[in-house]
Design an enzyme around this catalytic site. Structure first.
Site, short mmCIF file in Angstrom:
data_model
loop_
_atom_site.label_atom_id
_atom_site.label_comp_id
_atom_site.label_asym_id
_atom_site.label_seq_id
_atom_site.Cartn_x
_atom_site.Cartn_y
_atom_site.Cartn_z
N TYR A 195 -11.09 1.99 10.27
CA TYR A 195 -12.21 2.26 9.60
C TYR A 195 -12.74 1.26 8.45
O TYR A 195 -13.69 1.62 7.70
CB TYR A 195 -12.10 3.75 8.86
CG TYR A 195 -10.64 4.03 8.11
CD1 TYR A 195 -10.64 3.37 6.96
CD2 TYR A 195 -9.93 4.68 8.75
CE1 TYR A 195 -9.36 3.53 6.32
CE2 TYR A 195 -8.47 4.89 8.21
CZ TYR A 195 -8.32 4.31 6.96
OH TYR A 195 -7.31 4.57 6.29
N PHE A 234 0.74 -1.38 -0.09
CA PHE A 234 -0.05 0.06 0.13
C PHE A 234 0.78 1.33 -0.08
O PHE A 234 1.93 1.31 0.74
CB PHE A 234 -0.91 0.05 1.28
CG PHE A 234 -2.10 1.07 1.29
CD1 PHE A 234 -2.91 0.85 0.49
CD2 PHE A 234 -1.84 1.97 2.01
CE1 PHE A 234 -4.25 1.80 0.37
CE2 PHE A 234 -2.99 3.16 2.06
CZ PHE A 234 -3.92 3.16 1.32
N ARG A 238 -12.14 -4.15 -6.99
CA ARG A 238 -11.71 -4.66 -5.81
C ARG A 238 -13.03 -4.86 -5.09
O ARG A 238 -13.88 -3.83 -4.98
CB ARG A 238 -11.02 -3.97 -5.05
CG ARG A 238 -10.31 -4.71 -3.93
CD ARG A 238 -9.29 -3.74 -3.24
NE ARG A 238 -9.95 -2.79 -2.57
CZ ARG A 238 -9.34 -1.86 -1.67
NH1 ARG A 238 -7.96 -2.14 -1.04
NH2 ARG A 238 -10.05 -0.87 -1.14
#
Ligand SMILES: *Cc1c(COP(=O)(O)O)cnc(C)c1O
Length: 399
Positions: free
Chosen positions: A209, A123, A359
């Site tokens: 989150y 990432f 995704r």
């Protein structure tokens, strides 16, 4: 599986199907398969936030008598989801900031020029933080664990493909090389089984989150194995890590425990939302959530092969079920237009990841087997539309 009725039967037999009603929305409208970007909102969250706001107005500064324990109290509950015993997890800052704090603390504990081991396809924020540390410390950055390495920093579940790392194997290899290991659990916590204590992990970070449903920008968390806590020195010397904090002493002297990895005043409202976000997960337990996740992902993979492969899509995730986490990557040359079209028609919410991936995350807490079935049918209908590539969707700031 050959019929929607079979998906309905799986839902009828689902032991944690009841969790779905603990989240806002979900009936009619688009099928939400993006809970690994932003988890749905638990019904309890609004009331918890209202209570926190009321507590602020009623108690004012006296509220800190209780708020002061929130970061570690909620940290312990997150710990229960990732195999960490109490006193090793604290809620603080963002994932990016925590990654920096723990990575630099680990490097400082391995003086010299030992390498940083990272994944060049991780990432972006993970790559950037490590690049910054390379520039700051002059250490080499490499993809392989070699003897003398100082730090191994990897994601447990790959953000694009959903591939799961061999956490136990990598941790053991890192230790054999003399390195500390730092796991980013952003796409793992609350989804795949993780045993931080069990595998002897040193450090971990994660966001709140995604699968933890803490809401946009919810404070993140970090884990430091108990034996390491007093040996690692946080790079940010903040007063929330200070021994006898309110003595306001002259020089920095951090507490021995996990609290030393806090920096400044914790975000009380945000932590209240994180506490509400993880409650449905704790109620279900990780084994039930993971069992359902695997079944949902297996159904999604099967339907992608059957329905979408003939329409030019390709599964870009590991084919071997044991190597997959909670989401799948569906590659298609028109993935960007496909993603936008599905959202604009109100059919399926997934997200686009460059260069060519749609995704999809069928999050166990609130996704039904029929949702997976229906989502693939809706995607197939858009893919079968010969006009899909005619007018590419315009670029957007957030994808
Ligand atoms: C989502 C995610 C982050 C998020 O970092 P923030 O500081 O919250 O923006 C970091 N790392 C990985 C692997 C992620 O998936």
């Amino acid at each position: 599986m050959t019929s929607r009725e079979q998906a309905e039967a799986l839902d009828a037999a689902d032991p944690i199907g009841f969790l779905r009603t603990e989240f806002v929305g979900g009936d009619g409208g688009p099928i939400y398969l993006d809970g690994n970007s932003l988890g749905r909102q638990p019904r309890a969250t609004a009331g918890r936030l209202a209570a926190a706001v009321a507590e602020w107005s009623d108690r004012l500064v006296a509220g800190w008598d209780d708020w002061i324990d929130l970061p570690t109290a909620v940290g312990d509950r997150i710990g229960a989801l990732v195999g960490a015993g109490p006193g090793q997890v604290v809620v603080a800052d963002s994932t990016t900031v925590n990654l920096f704090k723990l990575a630099l603390a680990a490097l400082d504990a391995r003086p010299g020029r030992g390498a940083i081991v990272g994944d060049g396809d991780d990432f972006p924020t993970d790559r950037y933080v490590l690049q910054g540390l390379v520039e700051r410390t002059g250490r080499p950055l490499q993809a392989e664990i070699t003897p003398g390495a100082a730090l191994v920093c990897l994601s447990a579940v790959h953000f694009r493909t959903g591939a799961v790392a061999d956490m136990a194997g990598v941790t053991a290899a890192a230790h054999d090389a003399g390195a500390l290991v730092l796991w980013d659990l952003s796409h793992a916590a609350g989804c795949v089984p993780v045993e931080l204590d069990g595998i002897g992990a040193d450090l971990a970070v994660g966001c709140s989150y995604k699968y933890l449903n803490g809401g946009p920008g919810a404070p993140a968390w970090l884990y430091v194995r108990r034996e390491l806590q007093s040996r690692l020195r946080p790079p940010i010397w903040g007063w929330w890590g200070q021994r006898d904090q309110f003595a306001l002493g002259e020089s920095y002297d951090p507490v021995p425990g996990i609290d030393r990895f806090q920096a400044g005043t914790p975000p009380v409202m945000g932590i209240a939302a994180v506490a509400a976000g993880i409650e449905p997960l704790l109620a279900a337990g990780m084994p039930a959530l993971w069992g359902k996740t695997q079944a949902l992902v297996a159904l999604l993979a099967e339907r992608v092969e059957e329905r979408l492969a003939p329409l030019g899509a390709r599964l870009a995730s590991p084919g071997e079920p044991s190597r997959r986490g909670g989401h799948l990557a569906v590659a298609h040359p028109e993935a960007w237009s496909l993603t936008r079209c599905l959202i604009e028609r109100g059919e399926v919410i997934g997200d686009f990841r460059p260069p060519d991936v749609l995704r999809l995350a069928p999050v166990a807490a609130y996704t039904r087997f029929v949702d997976v079935w229906d989502a693939v049918e809706r995607i197939a209908a858009v893919l079968a539309d010969p006009r899909l590539g005619d007018r590419p969707a315009p670029p957007r700031r957030v994808t």
